[in-house]
Design a protein around this motif. Structure first.
Motif, PDB file in Angstrom:
ATOM      1  N   UNK A   4       0.564  -0.931  -0.434  1.00  0.00           N
ATOM      2  CA  UNK A   4      -0.096   0.159  -0.293  1.00  0.00           C
ATOM      3  C   UNK A   4       1.035   1.352   0.001  1.00  0.00           C
ATOM      4  N   UNK A   5       0.449   2.423   0.549  1.00  0.00           N
ATOM      5  CA  UNK A   5       1.166   3.072   1.341  1.00  0.00           C
ATOM      6  C   UNK A   5       2.699   3.350   1.294  1.00  0.00           C
ATOM      7  N   UNK A   6       3.374   2.345   2.028  1.00  0.00           N
ATOM      8  CA  UNK A   6       4.792   2.196   1.723  1.00  0.00           C
ATOM      9  C   UNK A   6       5.556   2.311   0.932  1.00  0.00           C
ATOM     10  N   UNK A   7       5.005   0.918  -0.529  1.00  0.00           N
ATOM     11  CA  UNK A   7       4.941   0.997  -1.702  1.00  0.00           C
ATOM     12  C   UNK A   7       5.200   2.135  -2.381  1.00  0.00           C
ATOM     13  N   UNK A   8       3.621   3.209  -2.917  1.00  0.00           N
ATOM     14  CA  UNK A   8       3.879   3.735  -3.695  1.00  0.00           C
ATOM     15  C   UNK A   8       4.811   5.247  -3.391  1.00  0.00           C
ATOM     16  N   UNK A   9       4.946   5.235  -1.818  1.00  0.00           N
ATOM     17  CA  UNK A   9       5.620   5.587  -0.964  1.00  0.00           C
ATOM     18  C   UNK A   9       7.272   6.013  -1.664  1.00  0.00           C
ATOM     19  N   UNK A  15      13.304   3.968  -9.381  1.00  0.00           N
ATOM     20  CA  UNK A  15      12.755   3.437 -10.654  1.00  0.00           C
ATOM     21  C   UNK A  15      13.081   2.055 -10.444  1.00  0.00           C
ATOM     22  N   UNK A  16      13.016   1.239 -11.363  1.00  0.00           N
ATOM     23  CA  UNK A  16      13.243  -0.018 -11.550  1.00  0.00           C
ATOM     24  C   UNK A  16      14.842   0.009 -11.632  1.00  0.00           C
ATOM     25  N   UNK A  17      16.163  -0.411 -11.031  1.00  0.00           N
ATOM     26  CA  UNK A  17      17.524  -0.125 -11.801  1.00  0.00           C
ATOM     27  C   UNK A  17      18.260   0.180 -10.914  1.00  0.00           C
ATOM     28  N   UNK A  18      17.302   1.489 -10.437  1.00  0.00           N
ATOM     29  CA  UNK A  18      17.922   2.597  -9.421  1.00  0.00           C
ATOM     30  C   UNK A  18      19.069   1.841  -7.931  1.00  0.00           C
ATOM     31  N   UNK A  19      20.495   2.865  -8.106  1.00  0.00           N
ATOM     32  CA  UNK A  19      21.494   1.941  -6.978  1.00  0.00           C
ATOM     33  C   UNK A  19      20.748   2.832  -5.964  1.00  0.00           C
ATOM     34  N   UNK A  20      20.534   2.134  -4.353  1.00  0.00           N
ATOM     35  CA  UNK A  20      20.262   2.646  -3.342  1.00  0.00           C
ATOM     36  C   UNK A  20      21.190   3.123  -2.094  1.00  0.00           C
TER      37      UNK A  20
END
Length: 72
Positions: A4-9, A15-20
């Motif tokens: 829900x909200x956590x995933x949407x935040x 974005x897919x492929x980003x480095x975190x």
């Protein structure tokens, strides 16, 4: 993992492929969730040696450890 909200935040900023970069990673839950949502790598940092140990263990159970780096 995230719902829900956590995933949407998280998806607002990642974005897919980003480095975190997870500063103050604690248990590593945000990094693991980021990988499961498509991040290519995570780098987790914490000043607490025990937190880094716990995060490493969590990653070994939850995602491919080759995509995770840890620093204390």
């Amino acid at each position: 993992m995230f719902k829900g909200k956590e995933e949407s935040e998280i998806r607002k900023y990642m974005k897919e492929g980003d480095k975190v970069l997870d500063l103050g990673c604690g248990s590593g839950i945000l990094g693991i969730g980021s990988i499961k949502l498509g991040a290519s790598t995570i780098t987790s940092v914490d000043i607490d040696e025990q937190a880094v140990k716990v995060a490493k263990e969590a990653v070994e159970k939850g995602v491919n450890e080759k995509i995770a780096k840890f620093y204390e």
